[in-house]
Design a protein around this motif. Structure first.
Motif, mmCIF file in Angstrom:
data_model
loop_
_atom_site.group_PDB
_atom_site.id
_atom_site.type_symbol
_atom_site.label_atom_id
_atom_site.label_comp_id
_atom_site.label_asym_id
_atom_site.label_seq_id
_atom_site.Cartn_x
_atom_site.Cartn_y
_atom_site.Cartn_z
ATOM 1 N N LEU A 147 0.215 -10.293 -16.845
ATOM 2 C CA LEU A 147 -0.324 -10.596 -15.610
ATOM 3 C C LEU A 147 -1.801 -10.322 -15.745
ATOM 4 N N ASN A 148 -2.361 -9.770 -16.779
ATOM 5 C CA ASN A 148 -3.907 -9.576 -16.765
ATOM 6 C C ASN A 148 -4.272 -8.510 -15.820
ATOM 7 N N ILE A 149 -3.437 -7.196 -15.825
ATOM 8 C CA ILE A 149 -3.648 -6.127 -15.074
ATOM 9 C C ILE A 149 -3.463 -5.164 -15.837
ATOM 10 N N SER A 150 -3.783 -3.890 -15.336
ATOM 11 C CA SER A 150 -3.713 -2.519 -16.357
ATOM 12 C C SER A 150 -2.237 -1.942 -16.135
ATOM 13 N N VAL A 151 -2.170 -1.202 -17.336
ATOM 14 C CA VAL A 151 -0.922 -0.661 -17.189
ATOM 15 C C VAL A 151 -0.726 0.383 -16.076
ATOM 16 N N HIS A 152 -1.656 1.042 -15.884
ATOM 17 C CA HIS A 152 -1.748 1.891 -14.592
ATOM 18 C C HIS A 152 -1.244 1.093 -13.306
ATOM 19 N N THR A 153 -1.843 -0.155 -13.189
ATOM 20 C CA THR A 153 -1.288 -0.641 -12.040
ATOM 21 C C THR A 153 -0.005 -1.142 -12.115
ATOM 22 N N VAL A 154 0.734 -1.685 -13.258
ATOM 23 C CA VAL A 154 2.013 -1.970 -13.299
ATOM 24 C C VAL A 154 2.826 -0.592 -13.063
ATOM 25 N N SER A 155 2.496 0.430 -13.472
ATOM 26 C CA SER A 155 3.248 1.709 -13.155
ATOM 27 C C SER A 155 3.319 1.985 -11.736
ATOM 28 N N ARG A 156 2.210 1.769 -10.992
ATOM 29 C CA ARG A 156 1.977 1.909 -9.475
ATOM 30 C C ARG A 156 2.852 1.039 -8.797
ATOM 31 N N HIS A 157 2.969 -0.369 -9.254
ATOM 32 C CA HIS A 157 3.927 -1.194 -8.541
ATOM 33 C C HIS A 157 5.207 -0.611 -8.988
ATOM 34 N N ARG A 158 5.584 -0.202 -10.093
ATOM 35 C CA ARG A 158 7.060 0.181 -10.322
ATOM 36 C C ARG A 158 7.444 1.370 -9.617
ATOM 37 N N GLN A 159 6.596 2.225 -9.389
ATOM 38 C CA GLN A 159 6.859 3.320 -8.384
ATOM 39 C C GLN A 159 7.003 2.869 -6.920
ATOM 40 N N ASP A 160 6.147 1.877 -6.382
ATOM 41 C CA ASP A 160 6.372 1.410 -5.153
ATOM 42 C C ASP A 160 7.563 0.444 -4.905
ATOM 43 N N ILE A 161 8.070 -0.237 -6.076
ATOM 44 C CA ILE A 161 9.279 -0.770 -5.999
ATOM 45 C C ILE A 161 10.413 -0.003 -5.622
#
Length: 254
Positions: A217-231
């Motif tokens: 997705l061309n985003i940072s791992v930190h951003t993925v982690s934030r999305h996972r927590q929001d999910i």
């Protein structure tokens, strides 16, 4: 307590409640109503005080057959775990999804109209001898606070004749007798997650790791982690496996 049940309980008991001068009287009236229902139908009626996180269980003869006494007060949970523990895990999950949808639907209508609606589904209760009983289960919030929070819930359980059939969970307006069009509440499923969150959840369901998701997705791992927590927060679960299961059952992912 299972993860999805814990998160649903947190959603309901974590509302912003307001004090009411007639609170004690309202609670006693609700308990009398539940007692009368259990006696009149021989079924089970549960009053859930979401503000105090307590439930009151009243049983008629049907409840006695399941081993329940006339009256039980559960001071540690607003959820009737004594009954939930007898429901097959798959059906219990469907029941919690129905209540989650019901909660979000009620938030979309005027406060004064919320007690008019209920949600119901067919479940099976496991008896001590291993046999199961087909039961019609209803959920209704009979008293809401003036600020819109759902305070006193009423859940009922009565034998249902379609022992080998099925009834899809749905909602009705008890004042008019009309069913709520499923499109009115299923639409909120799609509002639970953003397009990007659905995309990430879909990849998680396929076993893709956070680093691979970030690269794709061309985003940072930190951003993925934030999305996972929001999910997890939005779906009211505490782990990815539960989020994937809820996502599939609510048709957010395939």
């Amino acid at each position: 307590m299972k993860e999805h049940e814990l998160r649903l309980k947190t959603l309901l008991t974590g509302q912003q409640f307001v004090d009411d001068a007639q609170k004690d009287e309202s609670l006693e009236n609700a308990k009398e109503y539940a007692y009368a229902y259990a006696q009149a139908t021989n079924g089970i009626a549960v009053i859930s005080d979401l503000q105090q996180d307590v439930c009151y269980i009243y049983s008629g003869k049907f409840g006695h057959a399941l081993g329940l006494p006339d009256y039980t007060e559960n001071s540690s949970s607003a959820f009737e775990s004594e009954i939930f523990n007898t429901i097959p895990a798959d059906e219990l999950l469907e029941r919690h999804i129905l209540e989650l949808r019901f909660y979000h639907f009620l938030q979309s209508i005027p406060v004064e109209e919320r007690p008019d609606y209920n949600a119901f589904c067919l479940i099976h209760l496991c008896q001590p001898d291993g046999t199961t009983l087909s039961v019609l289960h209803t959920i209704r919030y009979i008293i809401c606070n003036t600020n819109g929070s759902l305070w006193l819930g009423l859940c009922t359980y009565v034998p249902f004749p379609l022992a080998h059939g099925s009834v899809e969970g749905c909602m009705t307006n008890t004042r008019t007798g009309k069913a709520v069009d499923s499109e009115q509440y299923l639409q909120y499923d799609n509002l639970l997650l953003s397009k990007r969150q659905v995309e990430i959840l879909s990849m998680l369901a396929k076993g893709v790791g956070s680093k691979q998701i970030a690269d794709k997705l061309n985003i940072s791992v930190h951003t993925v982690s934030r999305h996972r927590q929001d999910i997890l927060s939005r779906l009211r679960v505490t782990n990815t496996a539960a989020a994937v299961e809820i996502g599939v059952r609510m048709h957010l992912i395939h």
